[in-house]
Design a protein around this motif. Structure first.
Motif, PDB file in Angstrom:
ATOM      1  N   UNK A 194       0.827  -1.200   0.000  1.00 24.09           N
ATOM      2  CA  UNK A 194       0.000   0.000   0.000  1.00 24.09           C
ATOM      3  C   UNK A 194       0.861   1.248   0.000  1.00 24.09           C
ATOM      4  N   UNK A 195       2.001   1.186  -0.715  1.00 21.79           N
ATOM      5  CA  UNK A 195       2.990   2.264  -0.678  1.00 21.79           C
ATOM      6  C   UNK A 195       2.713   3.364  -1.687  1.00 21.79           C
ATOM      7  N   UNK A 196       1.616   3.258  -2.411  1.00 20.69           N
ATOM      8  CA  UNK A 196       1.345   4.226  -3.459  1.00 20.69           C
ATOM      9  C   UNK A 196       0.752   5.532  -2.997  1.00 20.69           C
ATOM     10  N   UNK A 197       0.425   5.662  -1.721  1.00 19.40           N
ATOM     11  CA  UNK A 197      -0.184   6.903  -1.233  1.00 19.40           C
ATOM     12  C   UNK A 197      -0.211   6.869   0.288  1.00 19.40           C
ATOM     13  N   UNK A 198      -0.546   7.976   0.899  1.00 19.73           N
ATOM     14  CA  UNK A 198      -0.836   8.056   2.319  1.00 19.73           C
ATOM     15  C   UNK A 198       0.262   7.534   3.231  1.00 19.73           C
ATOM     16  N   UNK A 229      16.990 -10.848  -5.906  1.00 20.05           N
ATOM     17  CA  UNK A 229      17.809  -9.729  -6.371  1.00 20.05           C
ATOM     18  C   UNK A 229      18.603  -9.062  -5.254  1.00 20.05           C
ATOM     19  N   UNK A 230      18.068  -9.074  -4.038  1.00 16.32           N
ATOM     20  CA  UNK A 230      18.729  -8.358  -2.939  1.00 16.32           C
ATOM     21  C   UNK A 230      19.391  -9.295  -1.930  1.00 16.32           C
ATOM     22  N   UNK A 231      18.986 -10.557  -1.932  1.00 19.44           N
ATOM     23  CA  UNK A 231      19.610 -11.528  -1.046  1.00 19.44           C
ATOM     24  C   UNK A 231      19.088 -11.545   0.366  1.00 19.44           C
ATOM     25  N   UNK A 232      18.165 -10.638   0.679  1.00 20.58           N
ATOM     26  CA  UNK A 232      17.639 -10.587   2.040  1.00 20.58           C
ATOM     27  C   UNK A 232      16.363  -9.743   2.081  1.00 20.58           C
ATOM     28  N   UNK A 233      15.665  -9.817   3.189  1.00 22.44           N
ATOM     29  CA  UNK A 233      14.493  -8.978   3.423  1.00 22.44           C
ATOM     30  C   UNK A 233      14.393  -8.782   4.931  1.00 22.44           C
ATOM     31  N   UNK A 234      14.616  -7.559   5.373  1.00 18.87           N
ATOM     32  CA  UNK A 234      14.763  -7.282   6.798  1.00 18.87           C
ATOM     33  C   UNK A 234      13.528  -6.671   7.448  1.00 18.87           C
ATOM     34  N   UNK A 235      12.788  -5.881   6.672  1.00 20.32           N
ATOM     35  CA  UNK A 235      11.693  -5.092   7.233  1.00 20.32           C
ATOM     36  C   UNK A 235      10.481  -5.208   6.327  1.00 20.32           C
ATOM     37  N   UNK A 236       9.320  -5.393   6.927  1.00 20.16           N
ATOM     38  CA  UNK A 236       8.075  -5.383   6.168  1.00 20.16           C
ATOM     39  C   UNK A 236       7.071  -4.491   6.882  1.00 20.16           C
ATOM     40  N   UNK A 237       6.528  -3.532   6.161  1.00 11.90           N
ATOM     41  CA  UNK A 237       5.418  -2.748   6.676  1.00 11.90           C
ATOM     42  C   UNK A 237       4.168  -3.187   5.925  1.00 11.90           C
ATOM     43  N   UNK A 238       3.366  -4.011   6.581  1.00 14.25           N
ATOM     44  CA  UNK A 238       2.121  -4.520   5.998  1.00 14.25           C
ATOM     45  C   UNK A 238       1.043  -3.468   6.221  1.00 14.25           C
ATOM     46  N   UNK A 239       0.847  -2.636   5.228  1.00 12.69           N
ATOM     47  CA  UNK A 239       0.061  -1.418   5.383  1.00 12.69           C
ATOM     48  C   UNK A 239      -1.217  -1.380   4.549  1.00 12.69           C
ATOM     49  N   UNK A 240      -1.305  -2.156   3.487  1.00 11.82           N
ATOM     50  CA  UNK A 240      -2.452  -2.056   2.576  1.00 11.82           C
ATOM     51  C   UNK A 240      -3.768  -2.311   3.322  1.00 11.82           C
ATOM     52  N   UNK A 241      -4.782  -1.494   3.019  1.00 10.42           N
ATOM     53  CA  UNK A 241      -6.071  -1.674   3.674  1.00 10.42           C
ATOM     54  C   UNK A 241      -7.169  -0.877   2.994  1.00 10.42           C
ATOM     55  N   UNK A 242      -8.395  -1.152   3.411  1.00 12.68           N
ATOM     56  CA  UNK A 242      -9.560  -0.427   2.894  1.00 12.68           C
ATOM     57  C   UNK A 242     -10.475  -0.057   4.053  1.00 12.68           C
ATOM     58  N   UNK A 243     -11.288   0.977   3.842  1.00 12.78           N
ATOM     59  CA  UNK A 243     -12.293   1.396   4.817  1.00 12.78           C
ATOM     60  C   UNK A 243     -13.595   1.657   4.091  1.00 12.78           C
TER      61      UNK A 243
END
Length: 252
Positions: A12-16, A79-93
């Motif tokens: 949900x990184x496209x806005x807000x 491509x990056x060899x790792x994944x350290x942080x995830x912000x699970x943000x996508x949602x609807x109201x």
């Protein structure tokens, strides 16, 4: 709160809030993969980050689609060899009461907010377990902590995310993975328009003044620093916590 050398995924990184979070994580030093169901919006976030002098990639994915989420994560790891942080943000109201909320709206609220978060987390856990490290931040809401009129589906789905955060934290603490949540209050991003959009500016200002002790709506930029903090080593002994960022709303 340096995140230099780390890789972050924001849904949900496209806005807000998602966009502000992606920018803040990048400014702290992380390479940020900005994911959104709308690739054009994700690409805008990527461009904003790059224009600010930081690293970013854009990705398109529907968080409710298990294959799509797995593919995004697999590509990051490849491509990056790792994944350290995830912000699970996508949602609807979507506004509604127990009598007016349609079943389609109820189902969509749980599909995006709960299933989407669950699939995001499930996609990233294998890599984090392999690394024996990771920070997951879930966007819950003050709506998951309190009852509010005309938000039956949203309150219920965000309440589910509150306890999902706690369950995941307990389940995976022994694997070196921390899971926390942010609980935004009234944030001026347009997300709350289904509930507040009918008010003219004067009425909205009056309502905020009576309900929020700090006397204003928050901004996405008020939420982003907390995401960075919870992702960083400054929060290394914090897991299973839900942080209200609401101008005092839930203290009233």
């Amino acid at each position: 709160m340096s995140l230099t050398g780390q890789v972050a995924l924001v849904t949900g990184a496209g806005h807000g809030i998602g966009r502000a979070s992606a920018l803040a994580l990048a400014q702290a030093g992380a390479l940020v993969v900005a994911s959104d169901i709308d690739y054009a919006r994700a690409a805008e976030t990527e461009q904003l980050i790059k224009e600010a002098g930081f690293e970013s990639l854009a990705a398109v994915a529907d968080v409710t689609d298990e294959r799509a989420m797995n593919a995004v994560v697999d590509d990051i790891v490849r491509t990056q060899g790792r994944l350290d942080i995830v912000h699970a943000n996508a949602g609807v109201l979507m506004a509604g009461t127990a009598l007016t909320q349609t079943l389609d709206e109820w189902d969509k609220s749980f599909t995006v907010n709960v299933r989407g978060t669950f699939l995001t987390v499930r996609a990233v856990l294998p890599q984090m377990i392999k690394q024996k490290s990771g920070a997951i931040i879930i966007t819950a809401s003050v709506s998951g902590l309190i009852g509010e009129p005309d938000l039956v589906a949203y309150n219920s789905s965000k309440g589910a995310l509150v306890n999902l955060t706690r369950q995941l934290a307990v389940e995976y603490a022994g694997r070196g993975i921390r899971v926390n949540g942010v609980c935004p209050g009234w944030i001026e991003t347009g997300f709350n328009d289904p509930v507040l959009g009918h008010l003219d500016p004067e009425d909205l200002s009056r309502l905020v003044g009576t309900q929020v002790p700090l006397g204003r709506q928050g901004t996405a930029e008020d939420i982003a620093p907390a995401v960075v903090f919870l992702a960083s080593d400054w929060a290394r002994y914090i897991t299973g916590q839900l942080l209200p960022i609401d101008g005092g709303l839930t203290s009233m």
